[in-house]
Design a protein around this motif. Structure first.
Motif, short mmCIF file in Angstrom:
data_model
loop_
_atom_site.label_atom_id
_atom_site.label_comp_id
_atom_site.label_asym_id
_atom_site.label_seq_id
_atom_site.Cartn_x
_atom_site.Cartn_y
_atom_site.Cartn_z
N THR A 41 46.55 13.32 -21.18
CA THR A 41 45.12 13.58 -21.08
C THR A 41 44.82 14.60 -20.00
O THR A 41 45.35 14.53 -18.89
N ASP A 42 43.96 15.56 -20.34
CA ASP A 42 43.57 16.62 -19.42
C ASP A 42 42.07 16.51 -19.18
O ASP A 42 41.26 17.16 -19.84
N PRO A 43 41.64 15.66 -18.22
CA PRO A 43 40.21 15.48 -18.00
C PRO A 43 39.49 16.76 -17.58
O PRO A 43 38.35 16.99 -17.97
N GLU A 44 40.14 17.61 -16.80
CA GLU A 44 39.51 18.86 -16.39
C GLU A 44 39.27 19.76 -17.60
O GLU A 44 38.20 20.35 -17.76
N GLY A 45 40.25 19.84 -18.48
CA GLY A 45 40.10 20.62 -19.70
C GLY A 45 38.99 20.07 -20.58
O GLY A 45 38.21 20.83 -21.17
N ALA A 46 38.91 18.73 -20.69
CA ALA A 46 37.86 18.10 -21.50
C ALA A 46 36.48 18.41 -20.93
O ALA A 46 35.54 18.68 -21.69
N ASN A 47 36.34 18.39 -19.61
CA ASN A 47 35.05 18.71 -18.98
C ASN A 47 34.67 20.17 -19.20
O ASN A 47 33.49 20.47 -19.44
N VAL A 48 35.63 21.07 -19.12
CA VAL A 48 35.34 22.48 -19.37
C VAL A 48 34.92 22.68 -20.82
O VAL A 48 33.95 23.39 -21.11
N LYS A 49 35.60 22.03 -21.74
CA LYS A 49 35.25 22.11 -23.16
C LYS A 49 33.82 21.64 -23.39
O LYS A 49 33.02 22.30 -24.05
N LYS A 50 33.48 20.49 -22.82
CA LYS A 50 32.13 19.94 -22.97
C LYS A 50 31.09 20.89 -22.39
O LYS A 50 30.04 21.14 -23.01
N SER A 51 31.36 21.45 -21.21
CA SER A 51 30.42 22.37 -20.58
C SER A 51 30.24 23.64 -21.41
O SER A 51 29.12 24.13 -21.55
N LEU A 52 31.32 24.16 -21.95
CA LEU A 52 31.22 25.35 -22.80
C LEU A 52 30.37 25.06 -24.04
O LEU A 52 29.55 25.88 -24.45
N GLU A 53 30.57 23.88 -24.62
CA GLU A 53 29.78 23.49 -25.79
C GLU A 53 28.30 23.37 -25.44
O GLU A 53 27.42 23.80 -26.21
N LEU A 54 28.00 22.81 -24.26
CA LEU A 54 26.61 22.70 -23.82
C LEU A 54 25.98 24.08 -23.58
O LEU A 54 24.76 24.24 -23.71
N LEU A 55 26.80 25.06 -23.27
CA LEU A 55 26.31 26.42 -23.07
C LEU A 55 26.20 27.20 -24.39
O LEU A 55 25.86 28.39 -24.38
N GLY A 56 26.49 26.54 -25.49
CA GLY A 56 26.32 27.17 -26.79
C GLY A 56 27.58 27.71 -27.43
O GLY A 56 27.52 28.31 -28.50
N PHE A 57 28.71 27.52 -26.81
CA PHE A 57 29.97 27.96 -27.41
C PHE A 57 30.46 26.85 -28.34
O PHE A 57 31.23 25.97 -27.94
N ASP A 58 30.02 26.91 -29.59
CA ASP A 58 30.27 25.79 -30.50
C ASP A 58 31.55 25.94 -31.31
O ASP A 58 31.86 25.10 -32.15
N ASN A 59 32.33 26.96 -31.06
CA ASN A 59 33.58 27.14 -31.80
C ASN A 59 34.81 26.74 -30.99
O ASN A 59 35.94 27.04 -31.38
#
Length: 81
Positions: free
Chosen positions: A16-34
């Motif tokens: 598990t990569d919690p830092e990677g998961a948080n970055v992914k979530k933040s990017l999605e919240l910023l509109g990067f849906d791909n």
């Protein structure tokens, strides 16, 4: 003569990569849906006094085993310039 060791240390597959998961979530919240996934890693640039590339690689391996990587959860890649 000096050699630059470029050592990339990251989590092994399945860890598990919690830092990677948080970055992914933040990017999605910023509109990067791909975004499919994000993995984090550290890069160490270490300059050593060594003529022989094989000895420099051996030294880098020892650095990883003794300090830079935990063999249970990390994988690493070594490049020499």
């Amino acid at each position: 003569m000096t050699k630059k060791l470029i050592i990339r240390v990251g989590l092994k597959d399945g860890i598990t990569d919690p830092e990677g998961a948080n970055v992914k979530k933040s990017l999605e919240l910023l509109g990067f849906d791909n975004i499919v996934g994000v993995k984090t890693s550290k890069i160490f640039e270490i300059t050593v006094e060594e003529l022989d590339e094989e000895k420099a690689r051996e030294e880098a391996e020892n650095m990883c085993k003794k300090l830079l990587a935990n063999p249970v959860i990390h994988s690493y890649e070594i490049n020499i310039e």
